[in-house]
Write an enzyme that holds these catalytic residues in place. Sequence first.
Site, PDB file in Angstrom:
ATOM      1  N   ASN A  73     -36.728 -26.540  -2.796  1.00 44.72           N
ATOM      2  CA  ASN A  73     -37.242 -25.316  -2.163  1.00 44.72           C
ATOM      3  C   ASN A  73     -38.753 -25.189  -2.367  1.00 44.72           C
ATOM      4  O   ASN A  73     -39.457 -24.610  -1.539  1.00 44.72           O
ATOM      5  CB  ASN A  73     -36.531 -24.098  -2.742  1.00 44.72           C
ATOM      6  CG  ASN A  73     -35.037 -24.108  -2.455  1.00 44.72           C
ATOM      7  OD1 ASN A  73     -34.577 -24.796  -1.543  1.00 44.72           O
ATOM      8  ND2 ASN A  73     -34.270 -23.347  -3.221  1.00 44.72           N
ATOM      9  N   GLU A 174     -33.753 -28.547   3.061  1.00 48.29           N
ATOM     10  CA  GLU A 174     -32.764 -27.479   3.329  1.00 48.29           C
ATOM     11  C   GLU A 174     -33.271 -26.472   4.358  1.00 48.29           C
ATOM     12  O   GLU A 174     -33.258 -25.259   4.107  1.00 48.29           O
ATOM     13  CB  GLU A 174     -32.369 -26.783   2.017  1.00 48.29           C
ATOM     14  CG  GLU A 174     -31.644 -27.720   1.070  1.00 48.29           C
ATOM     15  CD  GLU A 174     -31.019 -27.038  -0.138  1.00 48.29           C
ATOM     16  OE1 GLU A 174     -31.283 -25.847  -0.397  1.00 48.29           O
ATOM     17  OE2 GLU A 174     -30.246 -27.726  -0.844  1.00 48.29           O
ATOM     18  N   GLU A 293     -29.303 -34.411  -3.047  1.00 47.09           N
ATOM     19  CA  GLU A 293     -29.107 -33.431  -4.128  1.00 47.09           C
ATOM     20  C   GLU A 293     -27.618 -33.319  -4.372  1.00 47.09           C
ATOM     21  O   GLU A 293     -26.863 -32.987  -3.446  1.00 47.09           O
ATOM     22  CB  GLU A 293     -29.669 -32.050  -3.759  1.00 47.09           C
ATOM     23  CG  GLU A 293     -31.166 -31.966  -3.809  1.00 47.09           C
ATOM     24  CD  GLU A 293     -31.686 -30.540  -3.648  1.00 47.09           C
ATOM     25  OE1 GLU A 293     -31.051 -29.597  -4.164  1.00 47.09           O
ATOM     26  OE2 GLU A 293     -32.734 -30.383  -2.996  1.00 47.09           O
TER      27      GLU A 293
END
Length: 501
Positions: A73, A174, A293
Site C-alpha cells: 500500500n 492492489e 503477497e
Amino acid sequence: MTARAKMIVDKDYQVGQVDPRLYGSFIEHLGRAVYGGIYEPEHPSADDQGFRTDVMELVRQLNVPVVRYPGGNFVSGYNWEDAVGPLAERPRRLELAWRSTEPNHVGLNEFVDWCRKVNTSPMMAVNLGTRGADEARQLIEYSNHPSGSYWSDLRISHGYQQPHNIKTWCLGNEMDGPWQIGAKTAHEYGRIAAETAKVMRWVDPSIELVACGSSFLTMPTFPDWEATVLEHTYDHVDYISLHQYYGNRDQDSANFLAQSIGMDQFIHTVISTADFIQAKKRGKKKINLSFDEWNVWYHSNEADTHIEPWTVGPPQLEDVYNLEDALLVGCMLISMLKRADRIKMACLAQLVNVIAPIMTVNGGAAWKQTIYYPYLHASLFGRGTVLIPLIHSDKYDSKDYTDVPYLEAVAVHDEEADEVTIFAVNRSLTDSLSLQVDLRSFGSIRVHEHLVLEHDDLKATNTVNQPDQVTPHSGGNAVINNGTVEALLGKASWNVIRLKV
Ligand code: AHR
C-alpha cells in the site's frame, strides 16, 4: 485413531520446474520492516550503511531469490525521488497508507545494496496510485539506463555508476482495493497499467512486468477484475498477481488449516481467466502468476488499532506466529508448488518484523518465528521438478470446507542433487497419520532425513526470550519398504522427508 493416506509419484509425471523465485519475500516501508528491521544504524551489528548484519545473516540462511519493494500500500503514495541522493536533503513525508512518518533514509539505491549483501534481487513496484507512466519511465531510466540521460546521470551523480538492471517490476499494488491510495476500476487500472508498461519497456525492453490481480479471493470484483485488466494488458505484461492472507479469528483450527483449499481454487481460477483471455486474443503468450503477497495475518489486527499516528517505524502488523500458523504456511507453500507450472514468482509477506518470519528488538536480538521453518525448508529443498501428487487421504469436513484431506503433500525431484523431497502436513489435530508414498519409478532410494515441526500446543510460539520453543527436529520415522516410503506423521505436524536417489 490413526488416519491414513497414500500418495503416488512418478518421476515422469511432472507438474513442471520450480522457478526459484517461488521463494521470494517482501520488504515494505511499513512498521519496523525497514526502520528497526533491516536498517538500524545505531544497532551494535550495523554495517557502514546502517544495515543490521544479524538480520542479514538470517535472511541469507533462507536463500531468498527475490524481494519485492517498496510496497505494498505504501507504494501508491510514494515519491521515489524523495529517497535518492544526499541523506540530509531527503524530506520527511506523511505516509498515508499506514499513517506514519517516512524519513526516506532508505531508498532505491540503499535497497539494491542491501539486496546484494543478502544475495537476493529486487522486485520493484511503481506508483500507479497518485502517479503514473511519467514517473515510472523516469524511475526505470534512473534505475536501469546505463548513462547519458538526465535520470541515469543523476543516479551516477548519487554514486551509482553501474545501472541496477532491475528485471521485474510490479505495475502498482492492489489497485482494486478501496483502501488503496488512488484505487481504480478494472478499466481505469487496465488502461494506466498498459500505458505504463509500454513506456517502461521502451526505456528497457528486457524487463518483466506484473499486472495487479485481485487483492484476495473474496473481493467482490474477482475474477472479472483479472479478465478486464488482462483484456487491456495482455500484450504488455508477463504476470498477473495474486494476494492472499488467512487468519483464525474464530479459533477454529480445523477450518483454519483447510483454508489452503481456497488458495487452490484461487490459483485455478486465475489460471483459467488468464487462459481465457489468451484464447480470446488468439495469443501465443501464457500469462503466468506472481503470488506476490501471501501469509497468515490477523494476530496484530487489534493492537494495530492503537498505534500512534505519524511516528517513524512503529510496531505495526507484528503478528507473533504459533505452530498452527506454520502448518498453514506449509500448506500454502504446497499449494503453490502444485501449480509451479504457472506460478513463477511468489513473495512471503513480509520478511522482517511486519507479518514476518524474522523478528527483531530495536537495539537487541533478531530471532526466528515458527513460520520461518516451512519457508526455509521449501526454499532449501524445494528446488527442481515438482511431481504430480496423486493422493488418497482420509478426509474431514470443517465449517467452510468439505472433504478436506488430512494429508496435504507434494514431492519435488532435484535431479542435480539426486534428491526427492516430500513436503507433507498432517492437518489432523488429534490423530497421527499413517503415510505411504509409492516411489517405485525411482528404483533404489533411501531416506536421508525426516524433519518434523510439531509441538504439543498448537498455539506455541517463539519469542525473543524463548526463541527455540518451536523448532524442527530430525527425529521423523520415515523408512523405505520396497520402494515405498512409510511414515507415521504426528498430529498437526509439518514434515520434510528427504530421499537420496
Ligand atoms: O503486506 C501488508 C499489506 O497487505 C500490503 O501493504 C498490501 O499490499 C496488502 O493489503
